[in-house]
Design an enzyme around this catalytic site. Sequence first.
Site, PDB file in Angstrom:
ATOM      1  N   LYS A 182      24.407  -3.331  95.897  1.00 44.16           N
ATOM      2  CA  LYS A 182      23.478  -2.029  95.981  1.00 44.16           C
ATOM      3  C   LYS A 182      22.758  -1.864  94.371  1.00 44.16           C
ATOM      4  CE  LYS A 182      24.782   2.881  96.243  1.00 44.16           C
ATOM      5  NZ  LYS A 182      25.766   3.911  96.586  1.00 44.16           N
ATOM      6  N   GLU A 209      24.115  11.458  97.695  1.00 41.98           N
ATOM      7  CA  GLU A 209      25.606  11.302  97.778  1.00 41.98           C
ATOM      8  C   GLU A 209      26.273  12.855  97.055  1.00 41.98           C
ATOM      9  OE1 GLU A 209      26.143   7.813  95.273  1.00 41.98           O
ATOM     10  OE2 GLU A 209      25.519   6.544  97.177  1.00 41.98           O
ATOM     11  N   ASP A 217      29.149  13.011  90.017  1.00 42.74           N
ATOM     12  CA  ASP A 217      29.700  11.883  90.922  1.00 42.74           C
ATOM     13  C   ASP A 217      29.467  10.561  90.271  1.00 42.74           C
ATOM     14  OD1 ASP A 217      29.812  10.030  93.084  1.00 42.74           O
ATOM     15  OD2 ASP A 217      28.189  10.850  94.302  1.00 42.74           O
ATOM     16  N   ASP A 220      29.442   6.288 103.636  1.00 45.75           N
ATOM     17  CA  ASP A 220      29.290   6.121 101.991  1.00 45.75           C
ATOM     18  C   ASP A 220      29.078   4.589 101.880  1.00 45.75           C
ATOM     19  OD1 ASP A 220      29.155   6.205  99.318  1.00 45.75           O
ATOM     20  OD2 ASP A 220      31.249   6.949  99.339  1.00 45.75           O
TER      21      ASP A 220
END
Length: 661
Positions: free
Chosen positions: A74, A179, A204, A13
């Site tokens: 990211k 994800e 999420d 992850d």
Amino acid sequence: MSAKGKVPAIGIDLGTTYSCVAAWKHDHVQIIPDDQGNCTTPSYVAFNDTQRLVGDAAMYQAAFNPTNTIFDVKRLIGRRMSDETVQQDIMLWPFKIVAGSDDKPKIVVTYKGEEKEFGAEEISSMVLAKMKQVAETFLGSTVDKAVITVPAYFNGSQRQATEDAAKVAGLEVLRLINEPTAAAIGYALGKKATRSAKNVLVFDLGGGTFDVSLLSIYGEGVIEVKATDGDTHLGGRDFDNRMVDHFIKEFKRKHNEDISKNLKALGRLRVYCERAKRIISTAIETTIDIPCLVNGTDFSAKFTRAKFDEVNMDLFKKCIDHVKTCLKDAVMDKETIHEVVLVGGSTRILKLEELLREFFKGKKLCKRINPDEAVAYGAGCLAANLSGVGDKAVKGLKLIDVTPLSLGVSVQGDVMSVLIPKNTPIPTKKERKYYTKRDDQTYVDFMVYQGERLKSLENYFLGKLTLSGIPSAPRGQVEVNVCFEMDANGILHVSARELTTGSNNAMEITGTGGLSQVEISKMIADAVRYKQEDEAHIEKAKAYKAVADYAYKLRAKIKVSEVRLGITKMGISAKDLEDIDLQINNIIEWLEENDDFESDQLKSLELELDGICRRTKPYLSRHDSIESTNARRKTMSRHPQTVHSSTIVSVLTYVGPRAQS
């Protein structure tokens, strides 16, 4: 090593603020602790005069080395420097960002006394390499394959950039998995099998990205994604930024000093804000005490949960809006959702839980899976599946994911011709035939776009595919087959083939940047907000095509030698015939050179063409194709509301040679 001697792939992850790794060992998937004994590792990389630091060591010294400590990378990966969200983040980050080649953002640091530039992929690869090292230490063997998770709303450029980062880290990517889908795997494997499908909404919310996915989970290990929505620029870091802004104002009010440009002060303030955010997830209030924040001045202030909710309420409501959109796209009511699963550290925020319970009419939220580890756990399960290890439940996994946004090419009139609609299950392959727009055209440029607007230029441009070497022929006679193929990783492959000669070309959409948060969110929101504007544009494009068809077919008919001879024999002089040729050519030239026009101008051209037909009618019977074109145009004019957007592609099948292809 597994029981059969196989080295299992790992699941990673790769988070905005924290990363986590899992692998199959001792007959189950395990979350692997790092060298500090923690199950999550900060996604931080730092540089100083002597070394490069990754993980906890990098995060711990961030406040004292702010310009050389990189985090939130990211939010940069697969993006362009000119993206609005990148420009917004630059204002908040202490490290320096400059524009590199192809508008790619470059991170500037001082390392061992020298100034160096790194791409977002390079920094991400350092974090991935750290996770690889953690796994190898735990497993006692070399690891070279991985399943890596990405936000569901990552576009092709961001996915490809993530895969490139893995390659730099020495990892072969077996699968890029969304994800929330990974989290659903962890949820599904922990539940008893049921015969009927169970509809699960995965909420999420991590440190930097937000995804919501609606999935149907079947007892035989099949997980089918029905719809997904989200924001690649919304998460816990944004809540921290709101707190930082609040305390900057508070410090100025108390001490009459602006600390917004003091990078070290901001770095320390950000650390304390994140701690306070965690505390008020359980407590009602906390106090921030920072000694010598700036110029020897101590700073102390109370911060309540109510104030935290107030400064972030618009972001919380934005999350709920994405839930509504996901349900709408899946054509499901909230009553049909069996369970709402919370994933990501930011779901610990009590106000968000309250808003979700209120939206789902008091439904109990599922918090039995660890929100920090669920995504990595699911990735570890899939990695075990793909590397041939694991128990019966893991080996029986079958995933059906979807593409988050529509994909297509631009056709005449700046119209988006969709080949792969939003929420299409992947992997998928779609084909469609297009035809040349102009006489004697020898090449075609296919402009590839992603988004939900009917106008191509309102969507996100992914790339251009040029097909050359096609045979010279009148417009509309050369047929080109375009194929869109999206693989299981969500990466798009585009190819085109001319059917008579077999001339072909292909490309993989990798891009030099990605969709900004504004572009992503506006794509769908604007599709509704500007629906009437888009439909008006479609009608305008149809009218343009009808007049263009009329002009080309009339010119082609008059070019026939027998027709020209008959016209001159019946009293129309050769000079008059040349004038007619010039008149038609001028009309066609005007149509080709004018993208922006009024409906009255098209009507005037249509009347001018009708006049030419009347002059030559005894010798030039209006060809059936001309009659049918006009009849179709008039029908559309009388009943525009009956033409649905899905029929546009069948009407506008001519592909232009340049920007309007």
